[in-house]
Design a protein around this motif. Sequence first.
Motif, PDB file in Angstrom:
ATOM      1  N   ARG A   1       0.944  -1.150   0.002  1.00  0.00           N
ATOM      2  CA  ARG A   1      -0.304  -0.217   0.182  1.00  0.00           C
ATOM      3  C   ARG A   1       0.948   1.060   0.102  1.00  0.00           C
ATOM      4  NH1 ARG A   1      -4.944  -1.280   3.396  1.00  0.00           N
ATOM      5  NH2 ARG A   1      -5.646  -3.531   3.290  1.00  0.00           N
ATOM      6  N   ALA A   2       0.966   2.187  -1.171  1.00  0.00           N
ATOM      7  CA  ALA A   2       1.465   3.152  -1.389  1.00  0.00           C
ATOM      8  C   ALA A   2       1.390   4.075  -2.752  1.00  0.00           C
ATOM      9  CB  ALA A   2       3.329   2.347  -1.761  1.00  0.00           C
ATOM     10  N   GLY A   3       1.954   4.337  -2.532  1.00  0.00           N
ATOM     11  CA  GLY A   3       1.564   5.601  -4.243  1.00  0.00           C
ATOM     12  C   GLY A   3       0.983   4.797  -5.233  1.00  0.00           C
ATOM     13  N   ARG A   4       1.780   4.409  -5.730  1.00  0.00           N
ATOM     14  CA  ARG A   4       1.192   3.405  -6.699  1.00  0.00           C
ATOM     15  C   ARG A   4      -0.262   3.375  -6.835  1.00  0.00           C
ATOM     16  NH1 ARG A   4       3.662   1.307 -11.748  1.00  0.00           N
ATOM     17  NH2 ARG A   4       5.360   0.836 -10.411  1.00  0.00           N
ATOM     18  N   LEU A   5      -0.241   2.378  -5.750  1.00  0.00           N
ATOM     19  CA  LEU A   5      -1.627   1.899  -5.526  1.00  0.00           C
ATOM     20  C   LEU A   5      -2.731   2.965  -4.962  1.00  0.00           C
ATOM     21  CD1 LEU A   5      -2.996  -0.728  -4.794  1.00  0.00           C
ATOM     22  CD2 LEU A   5      -2.855  -0.342  -2.554  1.00  0.00           C
TER      23      LEU A   5
ATOM     24  N   ASP B   1       0.116 -10.827   4.720  1.00  0.00           N
ATOM     25  CA  ASP B   1       1.215  -9.941   4.789  1.00  0.00           C
ATOM     26  C   ASP B   1       1.381  -8.558   4.643  1.00  0.00           C
ATOM     27  OD1 ASP B   1       1.494 -11.416   6.988  1.00  0.00           O
ATOM     28  OD2 ASP B   1       2.932 -12.985   6.475  1.00  0.00           O
ATOM     29  N   ASP B   2       1.549  -8.919   3.213  1.00  0.00           N
ATOM     30  CA  ASP B   2       2.530  -7.302   2.432  1.00  0.00           C
ATOM     31  C   ASP B   2       1.128  -6.459   1.404  1.00  0.00           C
ATOM     32  OD1 ASP B   2       4.245  -8.718   1.897  1.00  0.00           O
ATOM     33  OD2 ASP B   2       4.137  -9.275   0.309  1.00  0.00           O
ATOM     34  N   ASP B   3      -0.129  -7.127   2.656  1.00  0.00           N
ATOM     35  CA  ASP B   3      -1.273  -5.734   1.831  1.00  0.00           C
ATOM     36  C   ASP B   3      -1.660  -5.999   3.769  1.00  0.00           C
ATOM     37  OD1 ASP B   3      -3.151  -5.263   0.109  1.00  0.00           O
ATOM     38  OD2 ASP B   3      -4.690  -6.186   0.868  1.00  0.00           O
TER      39      ASP B   3
END
Length: 488
Positions: A214-218, A318-320
């Motif tokens: 969850r960062a700028g691209r998303l 875990d990555d979300d």
Amino acid sequence: MATASSNTYRVPPRTSSLNPPLSPGITPARQAQLSSSSYSHHTEDPLIFEIGSRLLRAGFAGESAPRCVLEWSNEVFWCREGIVWTGGASNRDEDGRGELWRGDLRSVELGVVEDVVERGVRMAYNKYLLLDSKLKRVMIVTPPLLSTPVLTALLKSLFVHFQMPGIMLLSAPTMATLSAGTRSALVLDLGWEESTATAIYELRPVGQPRRTRRAGRLLRDFWRDLLTTSTTSTPKTPKLPNTTIDDIISRLAWCRKHNHPPIPTADDTTPIALPLPLPLPLPTGTTHLPFSALADPTEKCFFAPTTVPSSSPDHPDDDDLPLPRLVYEALRAAPVDVRAACMQRIVIVGGASQVLGLKRRVVDEVRLLVEREGWCRVGGRQSGVPPPVPPKAEEEEQVQEREKEVSYEWRVEDRGGALSPGSPRGGLEKGLQQQPAGTPRVRGLESMGAWVGASLVAGMKGRGTVELEREKFLQAVAGGGTGLPVGY
């Protein structure tokens, strides 16, 4: 730290002599000695480079801001004699929005990365820094969890094309902690491809950083969905370019409070016009959206239980992980003494952190997670204090009032003295008095960014964690190695 006024240059007054006027009481010999010493000090100071996947910041040590901020999307970096590099297509967005690298290195050509870095750094030297690259050592601020092949490609490009005598590597979370005026903190870096939470204790990283996608691209993808699904588009309608979406995010994105009422439905009749001269014809209804809808992309991207369809949304991958849960898990995994120091200094940096209200929302929700779950680890012994008893119904109003008084911006050190209820921060101090003595609280701390922290380190003649010499690095790379120390 140098002030903003020290970055400007003033034209000296004209004199009748070719030699500058001497100060009272200073002989010509003394004047020459001072000039030579200041020049040698100036040449000893290293340059500061912060290289990210979308931006390049460069400047001098001891200054409060970089001299230039270059975007890798500049077409000059991706063209040679007017012809766009075919190899750069895999490193770029569908509309030409350049990215220096991506998380999936299978679609990244490292040779193109070296060439683009060489062009960007050369523009910084020739247009903004105006220095010879062979006379200056360089400090590079590296983002957390940067892959080793990409870092080796960056260093190889600098050593080969600019003949730099040496490069010092600095950790971005550590520099962000230092620029916040502290030695220990929990740094949440909201990058472009991923967000990371790193515990820093006495200017040293503790454990491995935790990451989420969850960062700028998303966030940009959710904004594109909002702008396209809320309109009556036709098949002939052109697609919004990423540059336009980024401009809209910087102007209109905002975040609700954690105790905000439920999201209004589509019958909300409070429209807001997008204040952008869009360069293409838009479908009917695109230029007007409900004001409450402008917070939906931030809610879905950073705070929703999951961003992908799942049969168990309460247990995301875990990555979300949402940002509050990511910070909470990083604090819970840290040792007790490290946790006590970091939970009072949550530093949020990165491009996506500029969304209005995001920092306060993250800190408030982390505080609620601590009050609800405590520090008890699943499957292990209890660490820290036990989970507090849920407040009673008559106490809920008092809890909400205390949460409203505490915001992200406040930061007060309790040095043992009595807190004055009549001070401008009376509501804050009232909340502090309700806590037992010595009880750490979840608090936020503002930071000036990783580049400013590196400028402070260079100005104080500090040393980097890793120092690389040109000859040794190139010999190691020529032999098939990475050129980096073991374990870096």
